[in-house]
Write an enzyme that holds these catalytic residues in place. Structure first.
Site, short mmCIF file in Angstrom:
data_model
loop_
_atom_site.label_atom_id
_atom_site.label_comp_id
_atom_site.label_asym_id
_atom_site.label_seq_id
_atom_site.Cartn_x
_atom_site.Cartn_y
_atom_site.Cartn_z
N LYS A 43 -59.83 -16.87 98.53
CA LYS A 43 -60.57 -16.50 97.08
C LYS A 43 -61.78 -16.95 96.65
O LYS A 43 -62.29 -16.66 95.55
CB LYS A 43 -59.34 -17.31 96.19
N SER A 278 -48.76 -17.34 103.24
CA SER A 278 -49.05 -16.00 103.10
C SER A 278 -49.47 -15.43 104.21
O SER A 278 -49.36 -14.14 104.38
CB SER A 278 -49.95 -15.92 101.82
N1 PMP Z 1 -52.76 -15.80 99.91
C1 PMP Z 1 -53.03 -16.88 99.12
C2 PMP Z 1 -52.64 -18.24 99.67
C3 PMP Z 1 -53.56 -16.82 98.05
O1 PMP Z 1 -53.93 -17.93 97.31
C4 PMP Z 1 -53.99 -15.40 97.47
C5 PMP Z 1 -54.35 -15.36 95.93
N2 PMP Z 1 -53.59 -15.90 94.94
C6 PMP Z 1 -53.50 -14.37 98.08
C7 PMP Z 1 -52.91 -14.69 99.39
C8 PMP Z 1 -53.62 -13.07 97.84
O2 PMP Z 1 -55.00 -12.66 97.40
P1 PMP Z 1 -55.36 -11.54 96.13
O3 PMP Z 1 -55.42 -12.40 94.97
O4 PMP Z 1 -56.63 -11.18 96.74
O5 PMP Z 1 -54.06 -10.47 96.20
#
Ligand code: PMP
Length: 331
Positions: A43, A278
């Site tokens: 991010k 994630s």
């Molecule tokens: N993984 C994590 C740990 C995140 O904090 C985020 C963003 N909230 C994402 C994936 C996803 O990224 P994006 O906001 O670009 O979809």
């Protein structure tokens, strides 16, 4: 900007070959190691582009305040960027997010407003509250107040078209067959999909969705519905954001927390890489995509952030036991 600025260290992250995922599929599966960013997550890229754009458009200047609703990582990226541009930062965050992320935000000087985790349809949702707080603040603040609005501000997608996608293309020497990642705002998936398909429209793009998110059913059946839930943070959603609307998606996979965490723990053993949940969802998606496409393909995914950020959850035996999740044998 001077070369030694922390902001010049955002992006240009390494691309790491994931041995286990590659062996399982006969493909070359790579992860973009976003935990190398100064704020230790993907991010930072969106945070930098969004603030720079607001400054260029004269929506905010030194001494002004940035307001944002975030699960934490965007907030941490913004905290670093705001410090560099001498801006104040007010963060609205759901209470459910990890204590490690909240502490990091405070340590970096952000003001934290913790709110109950409620769906987007509720006016008390953290994103909607962040917009309201920024509007109220605007009435009295002369140096400018800017609501970053990462979910619907398309500068987020642009950050990934201009940086993440270009880096992946260069690091694979254009020999990439597919890309997959999960969605929080959708900025990463949209930006990388647009950026890569501009280079080669045959590159396959897949969504990797956690349980409890409605995007998998949206791609598969064109309806927003969800089953189950997930302890992963920062991903999964029940609505189509302006950023997600731009994503060019060919395929979708859904993954349970058990599958994702087993991959996270396995990666610690095999490659000494410590990732958050994630990233496990993303690697699982890449494996499913590899199995579907067949051996010999080059597939890239995102290693979104560092597992230390969730130590109180995914490296906490009691927490894992209470959620009926796998426990790594060394805990
Ligand atoms: N993984 C994590 C740990 C995140 O904090 C985020 C963003 N909230 C994402 C994936 C996803 O990224 P994006 O906001 O670009 O979809």
């Amino acid at each position: 900007m001077e070369n030694n600025s922390i902001l010049s260290q955002i992006g240009n992250t390494p691309l790491v070959r994931l041995k286990q995922a590659s062996d399982l599929t006969g493909c070359n599966i790579y992860g973009k190691a976003e935990y190398f960013n100064p704020g230790e997550s993907i991010k930072d890229r969106a945070a930098l582009f969004i603030v720079k754009d607001a400054i260029n458009r004269k929506l905010i200047a030194k001494g002004g305040t940035v307001v944002e609703g975030t699960a934490g990582n965007t907030g941490i990226g913004l905290a670093i960027v705001c410090k560099e541009y001498e801006l104040n930062l007010k963060i609205v965050i759901p209470k459910t997010q990890s204590i490690e992320k909240k502490k990091t935000l405070k340590d970096l000087g952000a003001e934290l407003i913790e709110v109950d985790a409620v769906p987007y349809s509720d006016p008390k949702n953290y994103i909607k509250l962040s917009q309201k707080i920024s509007e109220n603040l605007k009435k009295n603040e002369k140096k400018g107040v800017f609501w970053a609005n990462q979910f619907d501000n398309l500068v987020n997608t642009e950050a990934h078209i201009k940086t993440t996608a270009q880096e992946i293309w260069a690091q694979t020497a254009g020999k990439i067959d597919a890309f997959t990642c999960s969605v929080g705002t959708g900025g990463t998936l949209s930006g990388v999909s647009v950026g890569l398909k501009e280079k080669n429209k045959n590159i396959k793009i897949a969504l990797s969705d956690p349980m409890g998110s409605s995007l998998y059913s949206y791609i598969k059946e064109n309806k927003l519905s969800s089953t189950g839930n997930s302890i992963t943070e920062g991903i999964g959603t029940g609505r189509i954001t302006k950023n997600f609307e731009k994503a060019l998606i060919d395929e979708a996979f859904q993954t349970t927390d058990t599958e994702a965490l087993n991959l996270v723990y396995d990666l610690i053993e095999k490659q000494k890489i410590i990732l958050g949940g994630s990233s496990g969802i993303n690697i699982a998606g890449a494996i499913k995509l590899g199995k579907k496409m067949g051996p010999g393909k080059t597939i890239v995914t995102i290693l979104c952030d560092n597992g230390k950020r969730y130590a109180s959850k995914i490296f906490n035996k009691e927490f894992l036991k209470s959620k009926n999740l796998p426990i790594p044998k060394w805990l």
